[in-house]
Scaffold this active site. Sequence first.
Site, PDB file in Angstrom:
ATOM      1  N   HIS A  50      50.134  36.629  32.065  1.00  0.00           N
ATOM      2  CA  HIS A  50      49.673  38.020  31.958  1.00  0.00           C
ATOM      3  C   HIS A  50      48.874  38.415  33.202  1.00  0.00           C
ATOM      4  O   HIS A  50      48.492  37.561  34.007  1.00  0.00           O
ATOM      5  CB  HIS A  50      48.809  38.174  30.700  1.00  0.00           C
ATOM      6  CG  HIS A  50      47.638  37.249  30.717  1.00  0.00           C
ATOM      7  ND1 HIS A  50      46.529  37.464  31.497  1.00  0.00           N
ATOM      8  CD2 HIS A  50      47.436  36.055  30.107  1.00  0.00           C
ATOM      9  CE1 HIS A  50      45.686  36.465  31.352  1.00  0.00           C
ATOM     10  NE2 HIS A  50      46.209  35.579  30.514  1.00  0.00           N
TER      11      HIS A  50
ATOM     12  N   ASP B 269      48.303  31.116  31.787  1.00  0.00           N
ATOM     13  CA  ASP B 269      48.235  30.156  32.895  1.00  0.00           C
ATOM     14  C   ASP B 269      48.505  28.734  32.399  1.00  0.00           C
ATOM     15  O   ASP B 269      49.159  27.943  33.076  1.00  0.00           O
ATOM     16  CB  ASP B 269      46.891  30.251  33.642  1.00  0.00           C
ATOM     17  CG  ASP B 269      45.661  30.054  32.764  1.00  0.00           C
ATOM     18  OD1 ASP B 269      45.817  29.939  31.535  1.00  0.00           O
ATOM     19  OD2 ASP B 269      44.551  30.008  33.324  1.00  0.00           O
TER      20      ASP B 269
END
Length: 454
Positions: free
Chosen positions: A31, A326
């Site tokens: 994101h 991540d």
Amino acid sequence: RSVRKANWAALPADVQDENLDLIFAQAMWRHGDRAPEHAVPGCDKFQFSEDDWTFGGGGYGELSPEGMKMHFNLGRKLRERYITKIFPGFVSKAYNAKEIYIRSTDFNRTLISAYANLQGMFSGNGEADKNYPTDVPEWPTNYVPIPVHTVALNTDFFGRPDTKCARQDQLYDMIKQNVEYQAYSNDHQVSQLLKYLSDETGTEVNVDNIYELENPLFCEKTHIEDLNGIGANISDLYPWFYTGEVESMVEWVLDKHEQFTDGTGNPNGVNGIDISVEIPKIRAGETLKSLVGNIHGVLKCKEDENAYSCRKFYRKLRYYALSAHDTTLSAFLTILGVKKYVVPEGYPNYSAAILLEVYQEKTTNEKYFKVLYHAGVDDTGKPITAFVRGCDITSSICPIAVLDDLVAKYSPDTDMATLCATPPDGAPPASTTATAKPVDGASTTTTFTSTTTK
Ligand SMILES: *[C@@H]1O[C@H](CO)[C@@H](O)[C@H](O)[C@H]1NC(C)=O
Ligand SMILES: *[C@@H]1O[C@H](CO)[C@@H](O)[C@H](O)[C@H]1NC(C)=O
Ligand SMILES: *[C@@H]1O[C@H](CO)[C@@H](O)[C@H](O)[C@H]1NC(C)=O
């Protein structure tokens, strides 16, 4: 977190081989820029409350307009690659429901990142009265609604490495008893740093929860100008005790910690268990298995689209994407064996992306794959195939069989629920508190800590 040392910059650009036809592409991204997950622990003098974070729906953890922009721009790059320039027409200009499938983890920031990304890829190219209505004067210009699918967070082993898994917790408990971890957590300078931070914040800062101090400070630093708008000054925003050397030491402590959570910190194994296989198997085994499963789904239909083995879903599928974290990208890079080359320190940047592409050789019909890494907003994407475990370092493509070998070694033979219920040999009983590295700060996830305050 973000990458601080990026070897991607030195990699050569992608080159197209005219003997290869692209037949399937998959993308996985992090994101965009977001608010912190919570306040800075123990720091009453930083007066920020959840209400001070107003963007992306408001509150902790939400996507910022900057984050939306990052994903709109990544969508534009994907459009250039798959729709307009590099592989023109590979994906249709106008959204086609059979050609694309988009999955996201069930977080607002990953869902909104996916929506923004898809507008970057498809808006403006919709067909009037097919992709959007024309008799609504208020309809936003160029807006083409596109579905994004998700599943409940506690079942999402495909999109989220920190989905609760007892076996992962048990492995971490073993790792924490191990000599390598002990040497790290008892290191003199690490201890001094932790004591200093604990004293300054009035909370117990340890190697397992230091991320919870670092990440809100990272987000506040990124958004220092927005936050100044509420009348705070720099010393309110960025504390004197967290500058210069301190920040870089904290980053070092985190980098080292991430090696233990990613399964690369115990090269000699722990209690006879190959941590470098067993941790990645939990964190990205399902991701690898699903993406390679998609490839075989598409290839079966390529052979004969009327065959029984050609599942309808794959018949026209060209592009499959996952909007995630991540930690998802990091775990996937680790399972491919490329993380140490591509993101050796830290975690993938906001809007970083991995592309996994399948090609067919025109004369032999052999199938190959390519992996590209898009490091962040400043990058256009570079091939990293040569670094993948089992691929030829001199070649820009790699046989599909290499992915099958990776699946055989690193993916669960069972479903994840069964794997997670299977304790590793010799493991102590399941810990009562949740463990695992905080996903990109996700407050609903478990954390690799016994003193979590969430
Ligand atoms: C997302 O939005 C919902 C409301 O739509 C809210 O309840 C929830 O806390 C938000 N956060 C996350 C992490 O999804
Ligand atoms: C910042 O604000 C605090 C009070 O919130 C005040 O004590 C401090 O002196 C201010 N610092 C500067 C540099 O203006
Ligand atoms: C990754 O993020 C850092 C800042 O956190 C930035 O300096 C760097 O340029 C970014 N890399 C890319 C490729 O966007």
